[in-house]
Structures are given as structure tokens and as C-alpha cells.
Design an enzyme around this catalytic site. Structure first.
Site, short mmCIF file in Angstrom:
data_model
loop_
_atom_site.label_atom_id
_atom_site.label_comp_id
_atom_site.label_asym_id
_atom_site.label_seq_id
_atom_site.Cartn_x
_atom_site.Cartn_y
_atom_site.Cartn_z
N GLY A 164 0.80 -1.22 0.00
CA GLY A 164 0.00 0.00 0.00
C GLY A 164 0.83 1.26 0.00
N GLY A 165 2.10 1.15 -0.40
CA GLY A 165 2.94 2.35 -0.45
C GLY A 165 3.55 2.71 0.90
N GLU A 200 16.32 -0.64 -3.74
CA GLU A 200 16.32 -0.97 -5.16
C GLU A 200 16.70 0.28 -5.94
OE1 GLU A 200 12.89 -4.42 -5.69
OE2 GLU A 200 12.40 -2.33 -6.12
N HIS A 208 4.07 1.09 -14.45
CA HIS A 208 3.69 0.01 -13.54
C HIS A 208 2.68 -0.87 -14.27
CE1 HIS A 208 2.77 -1.19 -9.14
NE2 HIS A 208 2.31 -2.12 -9.95
N GLU A 275 3.42 -8.06 -10.39
CA GLU A 275 3.59 -6.65 -10.73
C GLU A 275 5.00 -6.41 -11.27
OE1 GLU A 275 2.12 -3.84 -8.00
OE2 GLU A 275 0.24 -4.91 -7.70
N GLU A 288 6.71 -7.05 -7.34
CA GLU A 288 6.19 -7.83 -6.22
C GLU A 288 5.04 -8.70 -6.70
OE1 GLU A 288 4.52 -5.38 -3.16
OE2 GLU A 288 3.25 -4.26 -4.55
N ASN A 290 1.13 -9.80 -5.53
CA ASN A 290 0.01 -9.64 -4.62
C ASN A 290 -0.75 -10.96 -4.58
OD1 ASN A 290 -0.04 -6.80 -3.63
ND2 ASN A 290 0.03 -6.42 -5.82
N ARG A 292 -3.56 -12.20 -3.62
CA ARG A 292 -4.97 -12.01 -3.29
C ARG A 292 -5.66 -11.41 -4.50
NH1 ARG A 292 -4.52 -6.60 -3.28
NH2 ARG A 292 -2.68 -5.66 -2.31
#
Length: 455
Positions: A164-165, A200, A208, A275, A288, A290, A292
Site C-alpha cells: 500500500g505504499g 532498489e 507500472h 507486478e 512484487e 500480490n 490475493r
């Protein structure tokens, strides 16, 4: 076979899951906090049980209470939605111990992908490109500075846990990095119980791009094409579209293929999203996974005709995916915008009573909404109150449909980000599909009344 599902979530995603369950003739159990006493999702579920006070730590994060309700209601499975406990190995393990199906991957996969450091290692081993950076936790601000000088500024400082940043920051000097390291490590420890940080290389002018995957328990994994998610504020997505308007067909195929390889390498099951960051030369890097369902899953559903929630349930039932990769086709273009209860200029949350709510309507206009007129938006949860999804035969038709739908969207009593969304889609860069992850910082300047040319 699953006959009753407890939804370990709230708001629009709870309503979304209930809708698919009704179509499958599956009973639903909602859990709710004090703040959600009158929520729509509570009313729509077959059963609803109070789980605690408004504060999330005392309600929606209470594993013991959740499992207790599941047992009391003879629930077969728990669907975690997104956020909250959706990527919690602890919930998956507790479900297994209680003989309840967790609609998601196994706990060890959640644990592996929940650590961005371990996820990087797994992808390197699978041959998936990753962004240059550290492959272990950085122990101190001083070590971070030393490593950053080797990697080269600017760098992206990231929390290994969570998402979520939170715990992410771009830094371009050693002084800024020292301060950012301490602040973000503390913040990550507070939010996720893990303050581990890593570095990174920051990929400038990047896009994105993410790929939706489905994987069953019979060694069958497919992708449902990609989504463009580059328009973000504070590393949180604001607008998403599918397919991406910015990549070549060759890259589209390569991303899909790589996403399947990545999922198969870790023996993934259920719905997930790989992602990527894509640079100006179309070199892509794993960002990454996710583990879900995603907030933006509706746009994939619109272009493929596949109900992802239904497929999650089918996979949890150990059924085979009913299609092969060759069977999956995409048609048209879909865009989703997230409607937040927040000031569009200062971005502060805007809780309060909604005095008027009129949702847009029409062919190929889809609303996923958590609230109704008369509801009160509380300060206890994420300020996203709705998602607006539009579909068109092509991108220009989709953008035109979105513009009209946003004009129809009427909400009074609270502030929302709708004015910002209306402005974004007028920018020439957006119309051309020229959207990088720094799009808003380049183009949107609310304190100056906006900047349609980005100059």
C-alpha cells in the site's frame, strides 16, 4: 463443496464477493464493527455478526473472533478480499487448523511473497528479471548509504513487509536516505510488525504494469493479460486500465509468459497478480506479487468476461480451471477509477455524512460502491468508498464513457477526489497513454488550479 463463506472484510469488496456467492447459490456470513452497524454489505449478507469496536485492530484484525464466528455458523470457507488479513499467513494457518478452507494460497506462499526480500530471491532463482538492489535486509541507515552509493542514486527505499505504499520512499542523496531510513523503518514496524528495509535502484520514467494470474491445484496456471497501473499518488494507484495502452504486443506476450513462469515457480494457487516495472526501452523487472484479489480486478473481468471471484471459489474447491490459455481472449478496453473520500487539493481524508449519492448509469458502466445516501464515512478505514469501471470497444470510447460517468457521479456532504479524476483524463499525456509512475507529480498541481499541459 463450499456452501457457506465468511467474508473477512468490509465495504465494496465484501459486497462484490456476496454478489458472486449469490450467483453460485452460496450462503454468506458478514462480520462487522461498530462503525459498520448500518453498512450495505452487512445488510446483503445472509448472516452478520458483530466482531468488535470501530478500530481495525479490535475488529477486522481479530483472528480469534473471526474463527469463532466461522465455527459457530458452520462456515466452509473464509474469503479475505484484499487488505486487512488477505495476505496473512496466520489467517491461512488458523483456517487449516480449524478445518476451514482459506480462499487463497497456502500459508508458506503468503509468507514467501509477503517478504519482498525473499520474493526477490525466489524470482531470481526462477529466472525472472528483478530490479538491481539488495537481496537482504539493510541493517542500518549507515549501511543503506554505503549500499546506495554502489547502486547509484536515485534509489527506492522499501519495507520488506506490507504494501500500500507504506514504508516506500524515493531518495536521491545520502542525507535524505539517512532520515528516510529511520522514519520508514519505524513506520513499517508500526504497521506490519516488521521494520526490515531494503533498497532498489529507482527506475525513472517507468510504467507500472501488472499481470493477473489464476492457478488451480492441478498444475494449471494461466494469465488474464495485463493492467496499466502507472497513475499513482504516494505509491497508491488512482486509475487503472486494461489492456495497457503503452506497451507493444511483443512485450504483452512476454509479460504474460513471465507471470505464469513466476507463479509456477513458487507452486502458486488461486488468484494472484505479478507486478512489474517497465522502463523506456521496454525492459521489465519484477516488482512484487500480490497474493490475493486486487482492487482493480474488475477491468480484467470486463475485457475477458471471466468472474475472478467465482474462479477463486472454484479453485478453493479443488476444481480444474475450465479454460486453457488459448481459450482466453480479450476484447475492448476498460478503465477503473478509485473514488476516495478526501480533499482533492490537500488529499486529507474527508469523513462525514453523505447527504446525496447518485451513481452514474448506462451501458457498460459498472459501480462497485460501499456506501449509500445517508451513510456516514468514518475515519477508521481506508477512504476509498467506491470504484467506477467503464468499458468501451476501444480506448477512446472507454475514456469518453468515463468522462460522462464522472459527470453523472453526484456525491454531497463530503469531499471526494472526483474533481482530480475529471482533470486527469483531460490531459494530453493521458489521452496519448503516456502515463509513467510520476504522472501526477508531473501533471497535477491542484494548488495552481491544475496543469493540463504538464509544463
Amino acid at each position: 463443496m463450499i456452501q457457506k463463506i465468511l467474508i473477512a472484510n468490509r465495504g465494496e469488496i465484501a459486497r462484490r464477493i456476496i454478489r458472486s456467492c449469490k450467483q453460485l447459490d452460496i450462503k454468506t456470513v458478514a462480520i462487522y464493527s461498530d462503525a459498520d452497524e448500518n453498512a450495505l454489505f452487512k445488510q446483503e449478507a445472509d448472516e452478520a455478526y458483530h466482531i468488535g469496536p470501530s478500530q481495525v485492530q479490535q475488529s477486522y484484525l481479530q483472528l480469534d473472533k473471526m474463527i469463532e464466528v466461522a465455527k459457530k455458523t458452520n462456515t466452509d470457507a473464509i474469503h479475505p478480499g484484499y487488505g486487512f488479513l488477505s495476505e496473512s499467513p496466520a489467517l491461512a494457518e488458523r483456517c487449516k487448523e480449524a478445518g476451514i478452507i482459506f480462499i487463497g494460497p497456502e500459508a508458506d506462499i503468503l509468507r514467501l511473497m509477503g517478504s519482498k526480500i525473499e520474493a526477490r530471491k525466489a524470482m531470481i532463482e526462477a529466472g525472472v528479471p528483478v530490479i538491481p538492489g539488495t537481496d537482504r535486509a539493510v541493517e542500518s541507515a549507515e549501511e543503506a548509504v554505503t549500499l546506495a552509493e554502489r547502486i547509484g542514486y536515485p534509489v527506492m527505499l522499501k519495507a520488506s513487509a506490507g504494501g500500500g505504499g507504506i514504508g516506500m520512499e524515493i531518495v536521491d542523496s545520502s542525507e535524505k536516505l539517512k532520515k528516510a531510513f529511520e522514519n520508514n523503518s519505524k513506520r513499517a514496524a508500526s504497521f506490519f510488525g516488521d521494520g526490515a528495509m531494503f533498497l532498489e535502484k529507482h527506475i525513472t520514467n517507468s510504467r507500472h504494469i501488472e499481470v493477473q494470474v489464476l492457478a488451480d491445484h492441478h498444475q494449471h496456471t494461466v494469465h488474464l493479460f495485463e493492467r496499466e497501473c502507472s497513475i499513482q499518488r504516494r505509491n497508491q494507484k488512482v486509475l487503472e486500465e486494461a489492456p495497457s495502452p503503452s506497451i507493444s504486443e511483443a512485450l504483452r506476450k512476454e509479460l504474460g509468459k513471465t507471470a505464469v513462469i513466476a507463479a509456477e515457480a513458487i507452486h502458486y494457487t488461486n488468484a494472484g497478480t505479478i507486478e512489474f516495472l517497465v522502463d523506456e526501452s521496454e525492459q521489465f523487472y519484477f516488482l512484487e506479487m500480490n497474493t490475493r484479489i486486487q482492487v482493480e480486478h474488475p477491468i480484467t473481468e470486463e475485457i475477458t468476461g471471466i468472474d475472478i471471484v467465482k474462479e477463486q471459489i472454484s479453485i478453493a474447491n479443488h476444481q480444474k480451471l475450465p479454460f486453457t490459455q488459448e481459450d482466453i481472449t480479450r476484447k475492448g478496453h476498460a478503465i477503473e477509477v478509485r473514488i476516495y473520500a478526501e480533499d482533492p487539493v490537500r488529499f486529507f481524508p474527508s469523513p462525514g455524512k453523505i447527504t446525496t449519492l447518485e451513481l452514474p448509469h448506462g451501458k457498460n458502466v459498472r459501480n462497485e460502491c460501499a456506501v449509500a445516501s445517508g451513510d456516514t464515512v468514518t475515519p477508521f478505514y481506508d477512504p476509498m468508498i467506491a470504484k467506477l469501471i467503464v468499458y468501451g470497444e476501444n480506448r477512446s470510447e472507454s475514456v469518453e464513457k468515463l468522462e460522462k460517468a464522472l459527470l453523472q457521479f453526484k456525491i454531497e456532504g463530503i469531499k471526494t477526489n472526483i474533481p482530480m479524476l475529471q482533470e486527469i483524463i483531460t490531459y494530453e499525456a493521458f489521452k496519448k497513454g503516456d502515463t509513467q509512475t510520476d504522472f501526477l507529480s508531473k501533471h497535477y498541481h491542484p494548488d495552481r488550479g491544475g496543469n493540463k499541459d504538464g509544463n
